[in-house]
Design a protein around this motif. Structure first.
Motif, PDB file in Angstrom:
ATOM      1  N   ARG A 140       0.846  -1.206   0.000  1.00 38.25           N
ATOM      2  CA  ARG A 140       0.000   0.000   0.000  1.00 38.25           C
ATOM      3  C   ARG A 140       0.878   1.251   0.000  1.00 38.25           C
ATOM      4  O   ARG A 140       0.618   2.205  -0.709  1.00 38.25           O
ATOM      5  N   ARG A 141       1.952   1.245   0.810  1.00 39.17           N
ATOM      6  CA  ARG A 141       2.887   2.387   0.841  1.00 39.17           C
ATOM      7  C   ARG A 141       3.536   2.594  -0.514  1.00 39.17           C
ATOM      8  O   ARG A 141       3.669   3.725  -0.981  1.00 39.17           O
ATOM      9  N   LEU A 142       3.943   1.507  -1.137  1.00 40.19           N
ATOM     10  CA  LEU A 142       4.589   1.585  -2.436  1.00 40.19           C
ATOM     11  C   LEU A 142       3.637   2.153  -3.487  1.00 40.19           C
ATOM     12  O   LEU A 142       4.022   3.015  -4.282  1.00 40.19           O
ATOM     13  N   VAL A 143       2.406   1.698  -3.485  1.00 43.34           N
ATOM     14  CA  VAL A 143       1.408   2.198  -4.437  1.00 43.34           C
ATOM     15  C   VAL A 143       1.185   3.696  -4.233  1.00 43.34           C
ATOM     16  O   VAL A 143       1.147   4.466  -5.198  1.00 43.34           O
ATOM     17  N   ALA A 144       1.059   4.121  -2.986  1.00 44.35           N
ATOM     18  CA  ALA A 144       0.862   5.545  -2.698  1.00 44.35           C
ATOM     19  C   ALA A 144       2.026   6.368  -3.235  1.00 44.35           C
ATOM     20  O   ALA A 144       1.824   7.415  -3.870  1.00 44.35           O
TER      21      ALA A 144
ATOM     22  N   LEU B  73       5.361   4.180  10.438  1.00 48.49           N
ATOM     23  CA  LEU B  73       5.246   5.283   9.479  1.00 48.49           C
ATOM     24  C   LEU B  73       3.830   5.854   9.385  1.00 48.49           C
ATOM     25  O   LEU B  73       3.550   6.686   8.518  1.00 48.49           O
ATOM     26  N   ALA B  74       2.940   5.436  10.271  1.00 51.65           N
ATOM     27  CA  ALA B  74       1.538   5.857  10.203  1.00 51.65           C
ATOM     28  C   ALA B  74       1.383   7.380  10.209  1.00 51.65           C
ATOM     29  O   ALA B  74       0.577   7.925   9.451  1.00 51.65           O
ATOM     30  N   ALA B  75       2.160   8.071  11.036  1.00 47.38           N
ATOM     31  CA  ALA B  75       2.080   9.535  11.074  1.00 47.38           C
ATOM     32  C   ALA B  75       2.462  10.123   9.720  1.00 47.38           C
ATOM     33  O   ALA B  75       1.842  11.078   9.250  1.00 47.38           O
ATOM     34  N   ASN B  76       3.447   9.541   9.080  1.00 45.81           N
ATOM     35  CA  ASN B  76       3.864  10.014   7.748  1.00 45.81           C
ATOM     36  C   ASN B  76       2.744   9.842   6.730  1.00 45.81           C
ATOM     37  O   ASN B  76       2.566  10.698   5.863  1.00 45.81           O
ATOM     38  N   PHE B  77       2.010   8.728   6.834  1.00 45.04           N
ATOM     39  CA  PHE B  77       0.900   8.496   5.896  1.00 45.04           C
ATOM     40  C   PHE B  77      -0.119   9.627   6.004  1.00 45.04           C
ATOM     41  O   PHE B  77      -0.579  10.168   4.996  1.00 45.04           O
TER      42      PHE B  77
END
Length: 75
Positions: A12-16, A44-48
């Motif tokens: 999911r992070r990579l797709v974003a 990394l939730a805060a970064n999201f």
């Protein structure tokens, strides 16, 4: 061998990030927000949330930007 469920947050992070790098900011913001919702305990939730908020702000979507910034600040 990693389980599929273990790879989902990373995917999911990579797709974003790919959406963001492709200037598909609406999709990137949505993917970052979903990444947070699916993995709120991720380091990394805060970064999201911050990334989603900044993208929504750049897109002029004030409501989503404020909601995301508020969630970010309350972490």
């Amino acid at each position: 061998k990693p389980e599929a469920k273990d790879l989902k947050p990373k995917s999911r992070r990579l797709v974003a990030k790919l959406y963001q790098d492709s200037y598909r900011f609406e999709e990137a913001a949505r993917a970052y927000k979903i990444a947070y919702q699916e993995s709120p305990k991720d380091p990394l939730a805060a970064n999201f949330l911050f990334n989603a908020a900044a993208l929504y702000e750049a897109l002029g979507n004030r409501k989503e930007a404020v909601d995301s910034y508020s969630s970010y600040l309350s972490m």
